[in-house]
Design a protein around this motif. Structure first.
Motif, mmCIF file in Angstrom:
data_model
loop_
_atom_site.group_PDB
_atom_site.id
_atom_site.type_symbol
_atom_site.label_atom_id
_atom_site.label_comp_id
_atom_site.label_asym_id
_atom_site.label_seq_id
_atom_site.Cartn_x
_atom_site.Cartn_y
_atom_site.Cartn_z
ATOM 1 N N ARG A 1 0.823 -1.210 0.000
ATOM 2 C CA ARG A 1 0.000 0.000 0.000
ATOM 3 C C ARG A 1 0.854 1.257 0.000
ATOM 4 N NH1 ARG A 1 -3.666 0.183 4.905
ATOM 5 N NH2 ARG A 1 -4.167 2.180 3.958
ATOM 6 N N ALA A 2 1.902 1.292 0.837
ATOM 7 C CA ALA A 2 2.732 2.488 0.930
ATOM 8 C C ALA A 2 3.509 2.719 -0.357
ATOM 9 C CB ALA A 2 3.692 2.359 2.114
ATOM 10 N N ALA A 3 3.991 1.643 -0.981
ATOM 11 C CA ALA A 3 4.730 1.791 -2.236
ATOM 12 C C ALA A 3 3.840 2.365 -3.330
ATOM 13 C CB ALA A 3 5.305 0.441 -2.664
ATOM 14 N N ALA A 4 2.575 1.909 -3.386
ATOM 15 C CA ALA A 4 1.651 2.444 -4.383
ATOM 16 C C ALA A 4 1.312 3.897 -4.098
ATOM 17 C CB ALA A 4 0.381 1.590 -4.409
ATOM 18 N N ARG A 5 1.139 4.234 -2.828
ATOM 19 C CA ARG A 5 0.771 5.604 -2.473
ATOM 20 C C ARG A 5 1.937 6.567 -2.704
ATOM 21 N NH1 ARG A 5 -1.700 4.431 1.881
ATOM 22 N NH2 ARG A 5 0.049 4.596 3.302
#
Length: 576
Positions: free
Chosen positions: A455-459
């Motif tokens: 999730r953090a990598a996509a955000r």
């Protein structure tokens, strides 16, 4: 000429502008007689010019354009009930009825459109003054069609709501009594009082009433006017349906955005503790009983509440979450129960509370242990009687919601010492679900870490695909006092600060590295890699004379990364 513009949509909703003998400029310029605020409007957007006994509207060759009745114009001779659109603003042109030459089909169509605009604007207006101004203009427009001398538009979702709205009005007839009758009969015709009243329906349910009274000095055929008013009420019902649909869609959009923002995608974990919790959720969710969720801060109590809602028969209805610790007592009371206009300073309009908005759905009260004693008593009544009143109101509203509460406190102890109402505690504690802390479910740490990493990598729009084995060992040996929330923040921080496509130990927060000594790593290869890192840092440090920035430049890394490596590899004593 006696003419005016009425704003029926846009930031100036409800405003009136009289057109006199001079030119009227419309635009964003401070000198404009009709000053607009939306960015689509030009500085000098258009001009109203009196000429040959009529008003002519001239576009000033703007990019956004000026529209009359949906058609873009360069110049247009205004007719009664023309609708002028500039960005979000819609102005209805109105003349004295005596100046209108005929009731042509075009005029009737424009009148119908104007009625729709005004009814919808009244239904969506949040300001009492704007609503009163719009109602005056609406009744004037109706008086152009039927020879009434006055009237009232009452909005309410049932007989009680209509009678409450009627009590705030005055007129030559008893509006409260008429509101009660029209709800029962649908249409009320009173020849002695020269009055006609019709109920307004939205999706088959009562939504309001339209009342008109006629002058005594005139011979009035109420039957004919009843039929005309019935046609007007049909337009009103269509406008009210649109307003209700927009209100519903806005509420649904808000809830969807809230869900997206909270990252709701299920409860992650395969441990025995999470498996037991999921089984309890599946058993409790279909029932309509109150649930008390217990657990430390950051364990995911709201996620459990959302899972209970999603698996319940109320899943298609709203889910409203309120943090009882985030608002003062006064604000929290208004947020929960809503308030009436004038209930306190700043209450310029009626507001529906979260309990009312969540009708048919679920209300989640987080940090229920922080609730003030006065609100505890009101909440107890909601649970027992399923009814409440708005702040400053006297009308009792029925309620159909499921209540889920959560706390990190020991409410049983709080109740025993009198800090929390014991009767409310027992009402809430029908079924208690305890969310285990992260230290009691170590099998889930890596699964949660990879979930948060994705999730953090996509955000952050970074390509971080994996977690290094050394970093995993740090994650597994840390005690996680902040639970899942702390883990999520740690992974997001590592993604933001890291420079590799793999999450490394030096990317993790200092608290994790300092509280968890580097574990022994089996295997000659990993030991060799660690030893090479240590030797390279020591050599660069010595060559730079102990300067962080120079040493980091020699190693081609950021100074912050060098500091994290020094801590994670226990090099502080060596480099001093």
């Amino acid at each position: 000429m006696d003419a005016e513009f009425i704003v029926v949509s846009g930031p100036l909703l409800g405003a009136r502008f009289t057109l006199g003998t001079g030119e009227v400029h419309i635009g964003r310029a401070p000198t404009a007689e009709i000053r607009l605020t939306e960015p689509e409007a030009a500085w000098d957007h258009c001009l109203v010019q009196p000429r040959d006994g009529r008003y002519h509207l001239l576009d000033r060759r703007t990019g956004a354009g000026t529209y009359v009745n949906g058609m873009r114009i360069r110049e247009h001779a205004l007719e009664p009930h023309d609708q002028v659109s500039i960005g979000e603003t819609v102005l209805v042109y109105r003349e004295d009825p005596a100046l209108i030459p005929s009731d042509s089909p075009d005029h009737m169509l424009l009148r119908a459109c104007s009625l729709l605009f005004l009814f919808r604007a009244i239904a969506m207006s949040q300001s009492g003054s704007h609503r009163a101004t719009l109602e005056v203009q609406l009744l004037r427009l109706i008086a152009d069609i039927v020879p009434c001398e006055g009237g009232a538009v009452l909005l309410g979702r049932n007989e009680d709501g209509l009678r409450a709205a009627a009590r705030e009005r005055s007129g030559p007839v008893d509006l409260e009594e008429i509101a009660a009758r029209v709800c029962r009969e649908g249409v009320v015709v009173e020849p002695t009082r020269r009055m006609v009243a019709l109920v307004l329906y939205v999706h088959g349910a009562i939504a309001g009433a339209l009342i008109a009274w006629f002058p005594e000095i005139q011979a009035v055929n109420l039957s004919d006017h009843r039929d005309t008013l019935s046609a007007i009420s049909t337009l009103a019902a269509a406008a009210l349906e649109t307003a209700r649909d927009v209100e519903r869609l806005q509420a649904e959009n808000t809830m969807l955005m809230e869900r997206l923002g909270s990252g709701e995608s299920g409860i992650v974990g395969q441990s025995a503790a999470i498996g037991k919790l999921l089984q309890m959720i599946a058993r409790v969710a279909p029932q309509d009983t109150s649930v008390l969720i217990l657990g430390e801060s950051g364990t995911g109590k709201e996620l459990v509440a959302r899972a209970l809602h999603q698996q319940s028969p109320r899943s298609a209805k709203p889910f409203m979450a309120i943090n009882c610790a985030a608002l003062t007592e006064t604000l929290l009371e208004s947020e929960l129960f809503g308030h009436e206009k004038g209930a306190f300073t700043g209450a310029v309009a009626q507001k529906r509370g979260k309990l009312e908005v969540a009708e048919g759905g679920t209300v989640f009260l987080d940090e229920i242990g922080e609730l003030a004693q006065q609100l505890q008593a009101k909440l107890l009544r909601v649970l027992q009687q399923r009814e409440f009143e708005r702040v400053g109101g006297t009308r009792t509203l029925k309620l159909d919601v499921r209540l889920i509460a959560a706390t990190n406190r020991d409410l049983s102890s709080e109740a025993r010492r009198g800090a929390f109402r014991e009767d409310l505690y027992h009402r809430l504690n029908v079924v208690a679900l305890r969310v285990p802390p992260l230290r009691d479910r170590p099998d889930d740490i890596l699964a949660l870490s990879r979930y948060f990493l994705e999730r953090a990598a996509a955000r952050c729009r970074r390509r971080v695909s994996d977690i290094a084995p050394e970093a995993e060992r740090y994650l597994m040996t840390y005690s996680w006092p902040g639970n899942v929330r702390e883990l999520e923040n740690a992974i997001e921080r590592a993604v933001v600060l890291g420079q590799s496509d793999v999450l490394l130990p030096e990317d993790l927060p200092e608290t994790i590295l300092e509280s968890s000594p580097l574990p022994e790593i089996p295997g000659a290869l990993q030991s060799s890699v660690t030893q090479v890192k240590r030797q390279s840092i020591i050599a660069a440090w010595q060559e730079s004379g102990g300067d962080h920035r120079t040493a980091a430049a020699r190693l081609n890394i950021h100074p912050n990364s060098l500091r994290r490596l020094i801590r994670s590899l226990n090099l502080r004593d060596v480099l001093e």
